[in-house]
Design a protein around this motif. Structure first.
Motif, PDB file in Angstrom:
ATOM      1  N   UNK A  25      37.904  50.909  35.089  1.00  9.12           N
ATOM      2  CA  UNK A  25      36.458  50.978  35.348  1.00  9.12           C
ATOM      3  C   UNK A  25      35.698  50.180  34.288  1.00  9.12           C
ATOM      4  N   UNK A  26      36.115  50.330  33.027  1.00 12.20           N
ATOM      5  CA  UNK A  26      35.444  49.598  31.958  1.00 12.20           C
ATOM      6  C   UNK A  26      35.626  48.095  32.068  1.00 12.20           C
ATOM      7  N   UNK A  27      36.850  47.665  32.312  1.00  9.49           N
ATOM      8  CA  UNK A  27      37.117  46.234  32.453  1.00  9.49           C
ATOM      9  C   UNK A  27      36.430  45.683  33.701  1.00  9.49           C
ATOM     10  N   UNK A  28      36.440  46.463  34.769  1.00  7.58           N
ATOM     11  CA  UNK A  28      35.733  46.043  35.979  1.00  7.58           C
ATOM     12  C   UNK A  28      34.243  45.881  35.746  1.00  7.58           C
ATOM     13  N   UNK A  53      35.542  31.523  33.196  1.00  7.30           N
ATOM     14  CA  UNK A  53      35.708  32.764  33.949  1.00  7.30           C
ATOM     15  C   UNK A  53      37.106  33.355  33.793  1.00  7.30           C
ATOM     16  N   UNK A  54      38.026  32.615  33.184  1.00  8.24           N
ATOM     17  CA  UNK A  54      39.413  33.064  33.107  1.00  8.24           C
ATOM     18  C   UNK A  54      39.617  34.338  32.278  1.00  8.24           C
ATOM     19  N   UNK A  55      38.761  34.626  31.280  1.00  8.06           N
ATOM     20  CA  UNK A  55      38.923  35.927  30.613  1.00  8.06           C
ATOM     21  C   UNK A  55      38.899  37.109  31.575  1.00  8.06           C
ATOM     22  N   UNK A  56      38.189  36.955  32.697  1.00 11.17           N
ATOM     23  CA  UNK A  56      38.150  38.031  33.692  1.00 11.17           C
ATOM     24  C   UNK A  56      39.501  38.239  34.347  1.00 11.17           C
ATOM     25  N   UNK A  57      40.381  37.231  34.269  1.00 18.64           N
ATOM     26  CA  UNK A  57      41.726  37.354  34.820  1.00 18.64           C
ATOM     27  C   UNK A  57      42.720  37.851  33.775  1.00 18.64           C
ATOM     28  N   UNK A  58      42.543  37.421  32.534  1.00 19.25           N
ATOM     29  CA  UNK A  58      43.463  37.810  31.459  1.00 19.25           C
ATOM     30  C   UNK A  58      43.213  39.249  31.007  1.00 19.25           C
ATOM     31  N   UNK A  59      41.957  39.639  30.927  1.00 17.09           N
ATOM     32  CA  UNK A  59      41.583  40.943  30.360  1.00 17.09           C
ATOM     33  C   UNK A  59      42.220  42.141  31.060  1.00 17.09           C
ATOM     34  N   UNK A  60      42.198  42.217  32.398  1.00 18.12           N
ATOM     35  CA  UNK A  60      42.810  43.386  33.043  1.00 18.12           C
ATOM     36  C   UNK A  60      44.311  43.476  32.829  1.00 18.12           C
ATOM     37  N   UNK A  61      44.976  42.332  32.724  1.00 17.52           N
ATOM     38  CA  UNK A  61      46.424  42.346  32.496  1.00 17.52           C
ATOM     39  C   UNK A  61      46.730  42.843  31.087  1.00 17.52           C
ATOM     40  N   UNK A  62      45.949  42.385  30.101  1.00 17.36           N
ATOM     41  CA  UNK A  62      46.116  42.886  28.739  1.00 17.36           C
ATOM     42  C   UNK A  62      45.898  44.397  28.692  1.00 17.36           C
ATOM     43  N   UNK A 101      34.564  41.911  42.646  1.00 18.05           N
ATOM     44  CA  UNK A 101      34.993  41.735  41.252  1.00 18.05           C
ATOM     45  C   UNK A 101      35.425  43.065  40.653  1.00 18.05           C
ATOM     46  N   UNK A 102      34.645  44.107  40.872  1.00 21.25           N
ATOM     47  CA  UNK A 102      34.976  45.412  40.302  1.00 21.25           C
ATOM     48  C   UNK A 102      36.300  45.944  40.850  1.00 21.25           C
ATOM     49  N   UNK A 103      36.485  45.810  42.150  1.00 16.53           N
ATOM     50  CA  UNK A 103      37.701  46.343  42.772  1.00 16.53           C
ATOM     51  C   UNK A 103      38.930  45.533  42.378  1.00 16.53           C
ATOM     52  N   UNK A 104      38.842  44.193  42.504  1.00 14.78           N
ATOM     53  CA  UNK A 104      40.052  43.383  42.355  1.00 14.78           C
ATOM     54  C   UNK A 104      40.316  42.920  40.927  1.00 14.78           C
ATOM     55  N   UNK A 105      39.263  42.698  40.133  1.00 17.03           N
ATOM     56  CA  UNK A 105      39.479  42.297  38.744  1.00 17.03           C
ATOM     57  C   UNK A 105      39.239  43.457  37.780  1.00 17.03           C
ATOM     58  N   UNK A 106      39.076  44.633  38.350  1.00 12.27           N
ATOM     59  CA  UNK A 106      38.972  45.845  37.555  1.00 12.27           C
ATOM     60  C   UNK A 106      40.025  46.836  37.982  1.00 12.27           C
ATOM     61  N   UNK A 107      39.752  47.588  39.033  1.00 12.09           N
ATOM     62  CA  UNK A 107      40.651  48.650  39.477  1.00 12.09           C
ATOM     63  C   UNK A 107      42.042  48.130  39.843  1.00 12.09           C
ATOM     64  N   UNK A 108      42.104  47.146  40.735  1.00 13.19           N
ATOM     65  CA  UNK A 108      43.403  46.669  41.217  1.00 13.19           C
ATOM     66  C   UNK A 108      44.187  45.986  40.110  1.00 13.19           C
ATOM     67  N   UNK A 109      43.540  45.124  39.345  1.00  9.76           N
ATOM     68  CA  UNK A 109      44.252  44.330  38.341  1.00  9.76           C
ATOM     69  C   UNK A 109      44.777  45.196  37.198  1.00  9.76           C
TER      70      UNK A 109
END
Length: 299
Positions: A183-186, A22-31, A154-162
Motif C-alpha cells: 500500500x505504501x509503495x503503491x 519512471x523506472x524507480x516505480x518498477x524497481x521499488x516494489x521488487x526491493x 498504478x496502485x494495483x499493479x506497481x503497488x499491490x501486485x508487484x
C-alpha cells in the motif's frame, strides 16, 4: 503527420522515450517485496532477479505504449516534459508500438521463467492481466487512463501486485507486512503519476484526456499528492510494527520527498514539476531500499 517527416531516433532518444525517470516505480516494489521475503527467511535470488526483469520490462512497455497511443491521438503535441517519440515526430508510430510489445515480450519470458521455477502456473493469468492493463491504459478505443483511472492501475499493479507478487514467488505466501508495504509503495507510485498529470493538466484538458488531475482540478490534485506521501509514511510505520523497528529506516527516504512536497504545495507548474516528478521517483526508490535494508538487518 505525413510519412516524410519521420526521422530515425538515436539510441539516446530511444532511451529517453523509455522514460528512465519512471523506472524507480518498477524497481521499488521488487526491493520491498524481497525485503519482506528476506525478513521471513524466504529470500531467493533467482526469482527476485526475474521479478525485477518483469517489473522493469512492464514499465518500459507501458511507457512506449503510452507514447504510441497518445502520439497517434495528438495528445502529446503540446506536452511539457520528457521526450515523446511519436508526438515529436522522431519515430514512426509502428516502431514505437513494436518497441512496446518487445518490452512486453521480455516481461512475458521472465514471468514464464518464474512460473517454471515456482510451479505456480496460475501466475500466468496475473501476467496476462498485467500486460493487458499496461496496453489499455492509453490504448484501445476506451483507454481507462483517459477516464481518470490511471492511478488505480498504478496502485494495483506497481503497488499491490508487484510487492505482494515479489514476496509470494520467493516465500510462497503473502504475509501482512507485504500487504501493508505494498500500500505504501503503491501510494508513492501513484504520487509519481499524480505529479506527471498535474504538470500536464492544461494540455490534457485541451486534448480531452480526462485524467484524475483534470477531474479533480489543480488544488485538489496537489492535496492528493501530499496525502499519498502521508499514507506511504504511515505504511512504513505499520511495517515496522509488524516486523522490526529497523524497518523505520524507510522513513529516511522521505528526506528526498520534502523538496517535491514543497514544490507541489507552493504551486509549482509546468517545467518546475519535472523536478517534482524526478524527486518523487528518487524518494520512492530510497524509501524502498531503506525499508528493505531495515528488514534485512532486523532479520
Amino acid at each position: 503527420m505525413s510519412a516524410e517527416v519521420w526521422s530515425t531516433p538515436t539510441p539516446a532518444q530511444w532511451l529517453a522515450g523509455a522514460r528512465p525517470r519512471t523506472l524507480p516505480a518498477a524497481v521499488s516494489p521488487v526491493l520491498t517485496g524481497t525485503g519482506v521475503a528476506a525478513y521471513l527467511g524466504g529470500f531467493d535470488a533467482a526469482t527476485a532477479l526475474l521479478a525485477l526483469v518483469v517489473s522493469l520490462a512492464l514499465q518500459v512497455g507501458v511507457n512506449y505504449a503510452n507514447d504510441y497511443s497518445d502520439g497517434i491521438r495528438g495528445t502529446d503535441h503540446a506536452r511539457v516534459g520528457p521526450l515523446r517519440l511519436v508526438g515529436s515526430g522522431l519515430a514512426k508510430p509502428a516502431s514505437v508500438k513494436a518497441a512496446a510489445f518487445v518490452a512486453f515480450g521480455v516481461a512475458a519470458v521472465a514471468g514464464l521463467a518464474i512460473v517454471v521455477l515456482t510451479g505456480h502456473w496460475w501466475l500466468l493469468a496475473v501476467g496476462v492481466a498485467c500486460v493487458l492493463a499496461a496496453w489499455f491504459y492509453t490504448g484501445g478505443t476506451r483507454p481507462y487512463g483517459y477516464l481518470g483511472l490511471g492511478e488505480v492501475f498504478v496502485f494495483v499493479f506497481f503497488g499491490l501486485v508487484a510487492v505482494c507478487g515479489t514476496t509470494y514467488v520467493q516465500l510462497g505466501r503473502v504475509p501482512l507486512p507485504a500487504v501493508v508495504a505494498s500500500v505504501g509503495i503503491g501510494a508513492l507510485a501513484c504520487a509519481i503519476l499524480v505529479a506527471n498529470n498535474l504538470r500536464d493538466i492544461v494540455g490534457d484538458r485541451v486534448a480531452g484526456k480526462r485524467t484524475l488531475a483534470t477531474r479533480l482540478g489543480d488544488p485538489a490534485t496537489r492535496r492528493l499528492y501530499v496525502g499519498l506521501a502521508g499514507v506511504a509514511a504511515l505504511c512504513v510505520g505499520g511495517v515496522a510494527v509488524l516486523t522490526t523497528p529497523w524497518a523505520l529506516l524507510g522513513l529516511a527516504g522521505f528526506a528526498l520527498l520534502a523538496p517535491a512536497i514543497r514544490g507541489v504545495v507552493t504551486g509549482a507548474v509546468g517545467p518546475a514539476l519535472i523536478a517534482v516528478l524526478k524527486a518523487t521517483g528518487s524518494a520512492e526508490l530510497a524509501v524502498a531500499a531503506a525499508l528493505a535494508l531495515g528488514l534485512v538487518i532486523g532479520a
